[in-house]
Write a protein that holds these residues in place. Sequence first.
Motif, PDB file in Angstrom:
ATOM      1  N   ALA A 268       0.829  -1.208   0.000  1.00 12.24           N
ATOM      2  CA  ALA A 268       0.000   0.000   0.000  1.00 12.24           C
ATOM      3  C   ALA A 268       0.864   1.259   0.000  1.00 12.24           C
ATOM      4  O   ALA A 268       0.568   2.232  -0.709  1.00 12.24           O
ATOM      5  N   MET A 269       1.942   1.249   0.780  1.00 12.59           N
ATOM      6  CA  MET A 269       2.831   2.407   0.791  1.00 12.59           C
ATOM      7  C   MET A 269       3.515   2.584  -0.560  1.00 12.59           C
ATOM      8  O   MET A 269       3.708   3.713  -1.034  1.00 12.59           O
ATOM      9  N   PHE A 270       3.893   1.483  -1.197  1.00 12.67           N
ATOM     10  CA  PHE A 270       4.483   1.572  -2.540  1.00 12.67           C
ATOM     11  C   PHE A 270       3.521   2.267  -3.504  1.00 12.67           C
ATOM     12  O   PHE A 270       3.908   3.185  -4.243  1.00 12.67           O
ATOM     13  N   LEU A 271       2.269   1.832  -3.510  1.00 14.02           N
ATOM     14  CA  LEU A 271       1.294   2.415  -4.435  1.00 14.02           C
ATOM     15  C   LEU A 271       1.055   3.893  -4.132  1.00 14.02           C
ATOM     16  O   LEU A 271       0.905   4.708  -5.049  1.00 14.02           O
ATOM     17  N   LEU A 272       1.027   4.234  -2.854  1.00  8.61           N
ATOM     18  CA  LEU A 272       0.806   5.629  -2.489  1.00  8.61           C
ATOM     19  C   LEU A 272       1.960   6.511  -2.954  1.00  8.61           C
ATOM     20  O   LEU A 272       1.748   7.550  -3.599  1.00  8.61           O
ATOM     21  N   VAL A 273       3.186   6.103  -2.635  1.00  9.45           N
ATOM     22  CA  VAL A 273       4.341   6.933  -2.980  1.00  9.45           C
ATOM     23  C   VAL A 273       4.530   6.999  -4.494  1.00  9.45           C
ATOM     24  O   VAL A 273       4.875   8.051  -5.042  1.00  9.45           O
ATOM     25  N   ARG A 274       4.275   5.907  -5.183  1.00  8.03           N
ATOM     26  CA  ARG A 274       4.426   5.946  -6.639  1.00  8.03           C
ATOM     27  C   ARG A 274       3.397   6.868  -7.281  1.00  8.03           C
ATOM     28  O   ARG A 274       3.682   7.552  -8.265  1.00  8.03           O
ATOM     29  N   SER A 275       2.183   6.882  -6.724  1.00  6.26           N
ATOM     30  CA  SER A 275       1.172   7.776  -7.279  1.00  6.26           C
ATOM     31  C   SER A 275       1.519   9.242  -7.043  1.00  6.26           C
ATOM     32  O   SER A 275       1.115  10.111  -7.813  1.00  6.26           O
ATOM     33  N   LEU A 276       2.303   9.518  -5.995  1.00  2.98           N
ATOM     34  CA  LEU A 276       2.677  10.898  -5.691  1.00  2.98           C
ATOM     35  C   LEU A 276       3.956  11.328  -6.402  1.00  2.98           C
ATOM     36  O   LEU A 276       4.086  12.485  -6.808  1.00  2.98           O
ATOM     37  N   THR A 277       4.904  10.398  -6.536  1.00  9.85           N
ATOM     38  CA  THR A 277       6.217  10.766  -7.078  1.00  9.85           C
ATOM     39  C   THR A 277       6.459  10.258  -8.488  1.00  9.85           C
ATOM     40  O   THR A 277       7.385  10.728  -9.156  1.00  9.85           O
ATOM     41  N   HIS A 278       5.680   9.256  -8.934  1.00  6.24           N
ATOM     42  CA  HIS A 278       5.869   8.623 -10.245  1.00  6.24           C
ATOM     43  C   HIS A 278       7.234   7.949 -10.358  1.00  6.24           C
ATOM     44  O   HIS A 278       7.766   7.807 -11.454  1.00  6.24           O
ATOM     45  N   GLN A 279       7.793   7.525  -9.232  1.00  6.65           N
ATOM     46  CA  GLN A 279       9.104   6.887  -9.237  1.00  6.65           C
ATOM     47  C   GLN A 279       9.028   5.589  -8.437  1.00  6.65           C
ATOM     48  O   GLN A 279       8.764   5.597  -7.234  1.00  6.65           O
ATOM     49  N   SER A 280       9.269   4.476  -9.117  1.00  9.39           N
ATOM     50  CA  SER A 280       9.143   3.169  -8.476  1.00  9.39           C
ATOM     51  C   SER A 280      10.235   2.930  -7.445  1.00  9.39           C
ATOM     52  O   SER A 280      10.005   2.261  -6.432  1.00  9.39           O
ATOM     53  N   GLY A 281      11.430   3.454  -7.690  1.00 12.84           N
ATOM     54  CA  GLY A 281      12.511   3.256  -6.730  1.00 12.84           C
ATOM     55  C   GLY A 281      12.196   3.868  -5.379  1.00 12.84           C
ATOM     56  O   GLY A 281      12.364   3.229  -4.333  1.00 12.84           O
ATOM     57  N   ALA A 282      11.728   5.110  -5.405  1.00 17.13           N
ATOM     58  CA  ALA A 282      11.358   5.764  -4.150  1.00 17.13           C
ATOM     59  C   ALA A 282      10.189   5.046  -3.490  1.00 17.13           C
ATOM     60  O   ALA A 282      10.131   4.925  -2.259  1.00 17.13           O
ATOM     61  N   ALA A 283       9.264   4.552  -4.305  1.00 11.66           N
ATOM     62  CA  ALA A 283       8.102   3.851  -3.756  1.00 11.66           C
ATOM     63  C   ALA A 283       8.509   2.542  -3.086  1.00 11.66           C
ATOM     64  O   ALA A 283       7.999   2.190  -2.017  1.00 11.66           O
ATOM     65  N   LEU A 284       9.438   1.805  -3.704  1.00  8.13           N
ATOM     66  CA  LEU A 284       9.914   0.565  -3.099  1.00  8.13           C
ATOM     67  C   LEU A 284      10.616   0.832  -1.771  1.00  8.13           C
ATOM     68  O   LEU A 284      10.410   0.117  -0.785  1.00  8.13           O
ATOM     69  N   LEU A 285      11.440   1.853  -1.743  1.00 10.09           N
ATOM     70  CA  LEU A 285      12.139   2.192  -0.504  1.00 10.09           C
ATOM     71  C   LEU A 285      11.148   2.586   0.586  1.00 10.09           C
ATOM     72  O   LEU A 285      11.271   2.154   1.741  1.00 10.09           O
ATOM     73  N   ALA A 286      10.152   3.391   0.225  1.00 12.96           N
ATOM     74  CA  ALA A 286       9.150   3.809   1.210  1.00 12.96           C
ATOM     75  C   ALA A 286       8.363   2.613   1.727  1.00 12.96           C
ATOM     76  O   ALA A 286       8.089   2.502   2.925  1.00 12.96           O
ATOM     77  N   GLY A 287       7.996   1.704   0.825  1.00 11.29           N
ATOM     78  CA  GLY A 287       7.260   0.522   1.254  1.00 11.29           C
ATOM     79  C   GLY A 287       8.069  -0.361   2.178  1.00 11.29           C
ATOM     80  O   GLY A 287       7.557  -0.883   3.169  1.00 11.29           O
ATOM     81  N   PHE A 288       9.354  -0.513   1.873  1.00 10.16           N
ATOM     82  CA  PHE A 288      10.222  -1.343   2.717  1.00 10.16           C
ATOM     83  C   PHE A 288      10.377  -0.727   4.100  1.00 10.16           C
ATOM     84  O   PHE A 288      10.286  -1.420   5.116  1.00 10.16           O
ATOM     85  N   VAL A 289      10.599   0.578   4.161  1.00 10.29           N
ATOM     86  CA  VAL A 289      10.778   1.245   5.452  1.00 10.29           C
ATOM     87  C   VAL A 289       9.483   1.205   6.258  1.00 10.29           C
ATOM     88  O   VAL A 289       9.487   0.940   7.469  1.00 10.29           O
ATOM     89  N   PHE A 290       8.352   1.443   5.597  1.00 12.28           N
ATOM     90  CA  PHE A 290       7.076   1.484   6.312  1.00 12.28           C
ATOM     91  C   PHE A 290       6.680   0.113   6.837  1.00 12.28           C
ATOM     92  O   PHE A 290       6.211  -0.018   7.972  1.00 12.28           O
ATOM     93  N   ALA A 291       6.856  -0.909   6.015  1.00 11.71           N
ATOM     94  CA  ALA A 291       6.459  -2.254   6.436  1.00 11.71           C
ATOM     95  C   ALA A 291       7.381  -2.775   7.524  1.00 11.71           C
ATOM     96  O   ALA A 291       6.944  -3.507   8.400  1.00 11.71           O
TER      97      ALA A 291
END
Length: 230
Positions: free
Chosen positions: A207-230
């Motif tokens: 869920a965090m990956f999808l949220l961050v990717r929708s805001l930043t359009h960058q999968s790398g940042a979204a993966l990092l955010a999802g890993f840190v959040f989970a």
Amino acid sequence: MCGLILLALFIATEGGTVIRPLGVRVSLTSESRVLVWAAALLLLRHVIILRDPLPRRVAHGLRHAARTAGTLADDRSLSRPLDRRDDPPLSRTRRAWLGLGVLALFAVLTAVMTYPQARFLTETVVPEMGDPLLSTWRLAWFAHQLPRDPFRLFDANIFHPERYTLAYSDAMLVPSLTVAPLVWLGVHPIVAYNLLFLSGFALSGAAMFLLVRSLTHQSGAALLAGFVFA
């Protein structure tokens, strides 16, 4: 109206109550009568007196305030066109596959980070036998009692003859409702608990990956955010 429904549940569990508003004795012994009052208020509110609910009025007020204020600087920065570092837009099908792939990735990461939890999925709860066993019992009690006597859901089978013993700790109503269908289908409560425990990490990361990717359009940042959040 919600208060009347709660009052009806209280009367059903306690057999009635007596209140003295302004010194006048009022005896409440029938939960069905209180439910009739609640139904009458519901009819009055949504059929006779037609008015938008409070959340819709609040949303309308916020939209009106936003239109009045105009476009803010932060809004313009978020609505900027994509640059070269951004991921290209995806079709609906590719977005679905991306979501499934990310969920599978976080499921694998969860299994690795919580090892050996997944190894003993159907056998026990690890790494310790305190709170996990208590949580497993709460899930099992909810699934057992809800279809049999929901009005006595909180009268758990501990500390007899005390009542409302499920409230002696966190009742876990929402998590229990989530996995109750599994228990009703014959899944062992330990398996249901382990699935609930592990899926929480995987779903949170996805869920965090999808949220961050929708805001930043960058999968790398979204993966990092999802890993840190989970």
